[in-house]
Enzyme design. Sequence first.
Site, PDB file in Angstrom:
ATOM      1  N   ASP A   8       0.777  -1.111  -0.043  1.00 33.26           N
ATOM      2  CA  ASP A   8      -0.018   0.113   0.066  1.00 33.26           C
ATOM      3  C   ASP A   8       0.954   1.259  -0.087  1.00 33.26           C
ATOM      4  O   ASP A   8       1.775   1.188   0.871  1.00 33.26           O
ATOM      5  CB  ASP A   8      -0.871   0.099   1.350  1.00 33.26           C
ATOM      6  CG  ASP A   8      -1.962  -1.126   1.242  1.00 33.26           C
ATOM      7  OD1 ASP A   8      -2.023  -1.714   0.023  1.00 33.26           O
ATOM      8  OD2 ASP A   8      -2.585  -1.222   2.142  1.00 33.26           O
ATOM      9  N   ASP A 130     -15.530  -3.389  -1.815  1.00 32.46           N
ATOM     10  CA  ASP A 130     -14.998  -2.844  -0.608  1.00 32.46           C
ATOM     11  C   ASP A 130     -16.187  -2.901   0.264  1.00 32.46           C
ATOM     12  O   ASP A 130     -16.920  -1.882  -0.035  1.00 32.46           O
ATOM     13  CB  ASP A 130     -13.934  -1.773  -0.663  1.00 32.46           C
ATOM     14  CG  ASP A 130     -12.837  -2.001  -1.270  1.00 32.46           C
ATOM     15  OD1 ASP A 130     -12.396  -3.103  -1.449  1.00 32.46           O
ATOM     16  OD2 ASP A 130     -12.353  -0.983  -2.044  1.00 32.46           O
TER      17      ASP A 130
END
Length: 244
Positions: A8, A130
Amino acid sequence: MDIYPAIDLRNGHCVRLTQGDYDRETVFDDDPAAVAKRWVDQGARKMHVVDLDGARDGVRANADAVAAIVEAIDIPVQLGGGVRDAAEASRLIDMGVDRVIIGTAAIEAPDEVQKAVEDVGADHVIVGIDARDGMVQTRGWLETSEVTAIDLARQMVELGVRRFIYTDTSRDGTLTHPNFDAVAELSDNVRYPIIVAGGIASIDDLVGLAKLGVEGAISGMAIYSGALDLKSAIETIDEMTTAG
């Protein structure tokens, strides 16, 4: 089942967020490309990269770091975060990214998802679902839609999407185990490959996901914190697959 190490990116660094909270950030390394090579050395065969700045702001802000990762390793890289249209998807594929992950645009601009599938091919497009409490979240998980994860997946299948990443955002970065019930429900309703992220804490979690038949599992906090040894995890799942 493939195990994807997660990288990330925020401000050019390799970080992890707890439950997607930008105020709960841990910086693990200032050299994302070096991190990618480290995971490859431990047996990774595919890499999962997210531009967190891009996910939140809609503009990819870590392009240099992404390019460095793609250049540094010789395994497929899937990238998400700030991919909001077909043109950006095409640019990323041209620069060497293997698969682009589209999240927010699946809700806000589904026509761009369909065009991306047409332009680069279904094998190179993943829709990221998500969700928190079953409802899809967008814009770096800062907004919650009124669309359920299953309904979004069905809509995307109609547009030609053939692969999904499912993340339970309430578990991401928490090491509290995946939401197996939600994964099983999504798998029952969508007969296409699913990659799972969020909450993975142990090899037992990976074994449980493999038994559900998912295509892949994304590990971030577990491998960075040392709770999960990537090399051992890959070997265990490989042995399970061979034996099964």
